[in-house]
Scaffold this motif. Structure first.
Motif, PDB file in Angstrom:
ATOM      1  N   SER A 115       0.926  -1.283  -0.071  1.00  0.00           N
ATOM      2  CA  SER A 115       0.045   0.072  -0.045  1.00  0.00           C
ATOM      3  C   SER A 115       1.020   1.281  -0.024  1.00  0.00           C
ATOM      4  CB  SER A 115      -0.946  -0.161   1.209  1.00  0.00           C
ATOM      5  OG  SER A 115      -0.363  -0.009   2.479  1.00  0.00           O
ATOM      6  N   VAL A 116       2.105   1.219   0.381  1.00  0.00           N
ATOM      7  CA  VAL A 116       2.975   2.230   0.154  1.00  0.00           C
ATOM      8  C   VAL A 116       3.873   2.307  -1.139  1.00  0.00           C
ATOM      9  CG1 VAL A 116       2.679   2.836   2.540  1.00  0.00           C
ATOM     10  CG2 VAL A 116       4.705   1.280   1.703  1.00  0.00           C
ATOM     11  N   GLY A 117       3.905   1.270  -1.712  1.00  0.00           N
ATOM     12  CA  GLY A 117       4.784   1.093  -2.981  1.00  0.00           C
ATOM     13  C   GLY A 117       5.495  -0.103  -3.201  1.00  0.00           C
ATOM     14  N   ASP A 118       6.259  -0.573  -4.260  1.00  0.00           N
ATOM     15  CA  ASP A 118       6.475  -1.671  -4.726  1.00  0.00           C
ATOM     16  C   ASP A 118       8.165  -2.139  -4.218  1.00  0.00           C
ATOM     17  OD1 ASP A 118       4.229  -1.668  -5.988  1.00  0.00           O
ATOM     18  OD2 ASP A 118       5.121  -1.423  -8.026  1.00  0.00           O
ATOM     19  N   VAL A 119       8.235  -3.340  -3.855  1.00  0.00           N
ATOM     20  CA  VAL A 119       9.463  -4.055  -3.417  1.00  0.00           C
ATOM     21  C   VAL A 119       9.587  -5.160  -4.123  1.00  0.00           C
ATOM     22  CG1 VAL A 119      10.570  -4.918  -1.447  1.00  0.00           C
ATOM     23  CG2 VAL A 119       9.088  -3.209  -1.135  1.00  0.00           C
ATOM     24  N   VAL A 120      10.678  -5.540  -4.516  1.00  0.00           N
ATOM     25  CA  VAL A 120      11.413  -6.715  -5.246  1.00  0.00           C
ATOM     26  C   VAL A 120      12.464  -7.468  -4.572  1.00  0.00           C
ATOM     27  CG1 VAL A 120      12.779  -7.471  -7.307  1.00  0.00           C
ATOM     28  CG2 VAL A 120      11.033  -5.794  -7.410  1.00  0.00           C
ATOM     29  N   ILE A 121      12.192  -8.672  -4.187  1.00  0.00           N
ATOM     30  CA  ILE A 121      12.870  -9.643  -3.261  1.00  0.00           C
ATOM     31  C   ILE A 121      13.728 -10.543  -4.418  1.00  0.00           C
ATOM     32  CG2 ILE A 121      13.112 -11.419  -1.705  1.00  0.00           C
ATOM     33  CD1 ILE A 121      10.349 -10.130  -0.448  1.00  0.00           C
ATOM     34  N   ASP A 122      14.873 -10.635  -4.239  1.00  0.00           N
ATOM     35  CA  ASP A 122      15.842 -11.654  -4.919  1.00  0.00           C
ATOM     36  C   ASP A 122      16.046 -12.976  -4.195  1.00  0.00           C
ATOM     37  OD1 ASP A 122      15.775 -10.257  -7.135  1.00  0.00           O
ATOM     38  OD2 ASP A 122      18.089  -9.770  -7.089  1.00  0.00           O
ATOM     39  N   LEU A 123      15.758 -14.046  -4.326  1.00  0.00           N
ATOM     40  CA  LEU A 123      15.853 -15.253  -3.501  1.00  0.00           C
ATOM     41  C   LEU A 123      16.893 -16.024  -3.881  1.00  0.00           C
ATOM     42  CD1 LEU A 123      12.006 -16.500  -4.041  1.00  0.00           C
ATOM     43  CD2 LEU A 123      12.777 -14.860  -2.222  1.00  0.00           C
ATOM     44  N   TYR A 124      17.490 -16.911  -2.654  1.00  0.00           N
ATOM     45  CA  TYR A 124      18.612 -17.635  -2.736  1.00  0.00           C
ATOM     46  C   TYR A 124      18.144 -19.096  -2.921  1.00  0.00           C
ATOM     47  CZ  TYR A 124      20.829 -13.525  -0.590  1.00  0.00           C
ATOM     48  OH  TYR A 124      21.426 -12.251  -0.219  1.00  0.00           O
ATOM     49  N   THR A 125      17.750 -19.318  -4.093  1.00  0.00           N
ATOM     50  CA  THR A 125      16.806 -20.677  -4.388  1.00  0.00           C
ATOM     51  C   THR A 125      17.831 -21.833  -4.215  1.00  0.00           C
ATOM     52  OG1 THR A 125      17.395 -20.176  -6.751  1.00  0.00           O
ATOM     53  CG2 THR A 125      15.314 -19.559  -5.917  1.00  0.00           C
ATOM     54  N   LYS A 126      19.381 -21.745  -4.387  1.00  0.00           N
ATOM     55  CA  LYS A 126      20.252 -22.621  -4.348  1.00  0.00           C
ATOM     56  C   LYS A 126      20.574 -23.094  -2.810  1.00  0.00           C
ATOM     57  CE  LYS A 126      22.347 -22.041  -8.814  1.00  0.00           C
ATOM     58  NZ  LYS A 126      23.722 -21.876  -9.660  1.00  0.00           N
ATOM     59  N   GLU A 127      20.789 -21.770  -2.026  1.00  0.00           N
ATOM     60  CA  GLU A 127      21.209 -21.805  -0.653  1.00  0.00           C
ATOM     61  C   GLU A 127      19.951 -22.407   0.271  1.00  0.00           C
ATOM     62  OE1 GLU A 127      23.829 -19.131  -2.592  1.00  0.00           O
ATOM     63  OE2 GLU A 127      21.699 -19.410  -2.684  1.00  0.00           O
ATOM     64  N   ALA A 128      18.875 -22.093   0.006  1.00  0.00           N
ATOM     65  CA  ALA A 128      17.535 -22.476   0.845  1.00  0.00           C
ATOM     66  C   ALA A 128      16.328 -22.629  -0.283  1.00  0.00           C
ATOM     67  CB  ALA A 128      17.238 -21.025   1.558  1.00  0.00           C
TER      68      ALA A 128
END
Length: 375
Positions: free
Chosen positions: A8-21
């Motif tokens: 509701s206050v803006g957009d956030v992009v999360i990069d994921l550690y798919t190999k480690e977790a």
């Protein structure tokens, strides 16, 4: 591998550690894919530490893994939750680290951290709740909470959330919610039975019941704008006066300039006292109007003080003249309380000038005619 959170206050992009977790990332990606996080609020915001979300109940006690959602009939808690997935290389070193909150018992973390991030007694497990750190070097979280991503874009949005006003339980008074989740890249195949909705589902009644002050609601004051502005200026003046007292510019904080004097800044160097007098006299009788000039060069310092006979006339001039174009310059108008130090210097020089002792500034002072009507 990334996810976009529309809040509701803006957009956030999360990069994921798919190999480690991988298991944790699979859980998070599929929860985003089925829109499980839609309408979840940030229920735990501790300034300059972390912010937590992902609980549909907004209590800090709810939420489950994607596998629990796929098998609602199961009584096996291992399906509802997943074990923590700790990777030795993933640390809480930087602001913007994304970790899973713990649902379950003691992981060896101290009581304070468990309380903050939702841990109870038993072995550490994770469901849907996650948190984002807002400080560097939180090493006491390492080895206890599953780091699975980092913020790639939108730190300015997180700063807005970080500055939210909260109650004693650290929940923002005005709701801050995840509106929508968009999976930008997903390397994992969908578990059997996963149904992706064609469009974002509407919040349930239980979720609507978690609303306090809606994120789209305007908090309206019962006071008129003039009174709000007066209170704001009073608080601002008190804070600045206290600062001046601390650094020795005022003998005590209660000293303040009169409220019938305006400070006008960002003037065109060509603007003269009589120009300002003509413009501002529409609001009332002006007792004095001085453009401050350098004593040696005579050049305008591009600011002035205007003294009105009545405070209400001064207030009207403030509301109507701030950011108005004068001689191709958009002037800034404020009350002299906001520039106490400059006002004090002006008064000293003004008195000194009457005694023949002004040394640094030359004040253009003129007698003022009655205000003109219909300017």
């Amino acid at each position: 591998m990334s996810v976009l959170l529309e809040t509701s206050v803006g957009d956030v992009v999360i990069d994921l550690y798919t190999k480690e977790a991988p298991t944790t990332c699979l859980n998070f990606l599929k929860l985003c894919k089925v829109k499980y996080y839609n309408f979840c609020c940030f229920h735990n915001v501790q300034r300059d530490f972390m912010m937590q979300t992902g609980d549909p109940t907004a209590t800090g006690l709810g939420g489950e893994s994607i596998f629990g959602i796929l098998d609602r009939t199961s009584t096996n808690s291992s399906k509802k939750y997943l074990p923590t997935e700790i990777h030795p290389k993933l640390k809480h070193r930087e602001k913007g680290t994304v970790s899973m909150a713990i649902a379950g018992a003691s992981t060896g973390a101290n009581q304070e951290v468990n309380s903050v991030l939702g841990s109870t007694a038993g072995s550490g497990v994770i469901g849907s709740q996650f948190f984002i750190t807002m400080a560097d070097n939180l090493d006491y979280l390492d080895g206890r909470y599953t780091v699975f991503g980092k913020i790639a874009e939108g730190m300015e949005v997180l700063e807005k959330i970080n500055g939210a006003y909260t109650d004693s339980d650290f929940r923002p008074f005005k709701d801050i919610r995840i509106k929508h989740t968009i999976v930008l890249d997903d390397p994992f195949p969908d578990p059997e039975g996963l149904e992706v909705p064609d469009e974002s589902p509407l919040p349930t009644q239980a979720m609507l019941d978690t609303v306090r002050i809606g994120d789209d609601e305007e908090i309206e004051s019962l006071l008129p704008p003039e009174e709000e502005e007066r209170i704001r200026r009073q608080k601002e003046a008190q804070a600045r006066a206290l600062t001046l007292e601390m650094v020795g510019d005022l003998p005590f904080a209660e000293i303040k300039p009169p409220e019938n004097v305006l400070f006008v800044a960002q003037l065109n160097p060509a603007t003269r006292s009589e120009d300002l007098e003509l413009i501002f006299s529409r609001f009332g009788l002006i007792l004095s109007c001085e453009v401050i000039r350098d004593k040696k060069t005579g050049d305008s310092l591009c600011y002035a003080f205007i003294e009105f006979e009545k405070e209400e006339e001064c207030s009207e001039a403030y509301f109507k003249m701030n950011n108005v174009l004068v001689d191709d310059r958009r002037i800034h108008v404020d009350f002299s309380q906001s520039v106490s130090k400059l006002h004090k210097d002006w008064m000293v020089k003004k008195v000194g000038a009457k005694r023949g002792g002004a040394e640094d500034l030359n004040l253009e002072q003129r007698s003022r005619p009655p205000p003109r009507k219909g300017f």
